[in-house]
Design a protein around this motif. Sequence first.
Motif, PDB file in Angstrom:
ATOM      1  N   SER A  22      -3.697   6.364  -8.269  1.00 53.13           N
ATOM      2  CA  SER A  22      -5.144   6.392  -8.138  1.00 53.13           C
ATOM      3  C   SER A  22      -5.660   4.969  -7.979  1.00 53.13           C
ATOM      4  N   LYS A  23      -6.772   4.813  -7.290  1.00 54.03           N
ATOM      5  CA  LYS A  23      -7.373   3.489  -7.119  1.00 54.03           C
ATOM      6  C   LYS A  23      -7.830   2.898  -8.451  1.00 54.03           C
ATOM      7  N   ASP A  24      -7.993   3.748  -9.457  1.00 57.17           N
ATOM      8  CA  ASP A  24      -8.351   3.261 -10.789  1.00 57.17           C
ATOM      9  C   ASP A  24      -7.168   2.602 -11.495  1.00 57.17           C
TER      10      ASP A  24
ATOM     11  N   LYS B  19       0.810  -1.218   0.000  1.00 56.90           N
ATOM     12  CA  LYS B  19       0.000   0.000   0.000  1.00 56.90           C
ATOM     13  C   LYS B  19       0.845   1.270   0.000  1.00 56.90           C
TER      14      LYS B  19
ATOM     15  N   VAL C 205      -6.696  -4.713  -6.071  1.00 57.02           N
ATOM     16  CA  VAL C 205      -6.277  -4.888  -4.684  1.00 57.02           C
ATOM     17  C   VAL C 205      -6.331  -6.364  -4.304  1.00 57.02           C
TER      18      VAL C 205
END
Length: 256
Positions: A242-244, A235, A248
Motif C-alpha cells: 500500500s502507498k501508506d 516500483k 517515495v
Amino acid sequence: MRIIVCENYQSLSKKAAQIIGSQMILKPNSVLGLATGSTPIGMYKNLIKMYEEGLIDFSKITTFNLDEYYNLPAENNQSYHYFMYDNLFNHININKENVHIPNGMAQDIDNECLHYDKMIDNSSGIDIQVLGIGNNAHIGFNEPTINFNKGTHVVTLDESTRKANARFFSSLEEVPTKAITMGTGSIFKSKKILLLASGKNKAEAIYNTVHGKVTPEVPSSILQFHQDVILILDKEAASLLSKDDYEVVQEVSKVK
C-alpha cells in the motif's frame, strides 16, 4: 521498518550507495556486511564512483560477506569471492586483510562457521548489513525451513534458488547444491540492515516480509522484529504494498 520506493533500479542503486557512503563518512572504520547477486551490483558501481571522486575512503573499512558456495574454489569465476573482487574490491583502496568471505573450501566446515561468527563478534559487530532477497524470501542463503538458524552454517539450496542462479552458470547441473551462509541470527545482530529488491518477481516476497506472519518459512519476515531496517525497492518490487507503507523517492541527486 522504513520503506523507500525508488523510480527504478538505477535510482535504487544510488540511494543505497548514498546510505552506505554516509555510514562510512560518519564512521570511517565501519564494519560493512555485504551481499552478492545481481541486485547490489549497481550499488557497488556507485560506491566505486564515489571513491574515485574522493567522497569516501575504504582504507579503514572492514567487510564481512553473507555467504559463499560450498566446495567451489575462490578462483572460480562464479564464486562469491571472485564476484566481490570483480565488482568492488579490485576497484577501491580497501585493505585486503580486512575483507572476510566464508571459506566454502574449508576442510572443517563446522569450525569455519564458528570461526566466522567469532570474527564478526571480535570486530564489534556489523554496523550496516546489505541484503538481497530471493523469490522465496531467503536472505543470505537462509532458505524457507522449520526454524531460524542462529549462526553461520551450511545449507542445502532450494531447487528454486538453484534455478534462479543457473543463469550465471553454463547449466543447472553446475550450480552448487550447498552454500555456507550467515544465519538469520548472525544477520539480526547487525546494528542496521539495508535490504534491496528490484523487479516484480520480488513483490510477493517483499509483501510477506512487511505484512506476513513471522515464520522461518518466510526467512525475511524476521526483519519485522529488528529495530533498524531500511527496505529500498523499485516500483515493481513494491507493487503489492500500500502507498501508506512507504515513502517515495522520485529523483536521487547525481553523485558529484
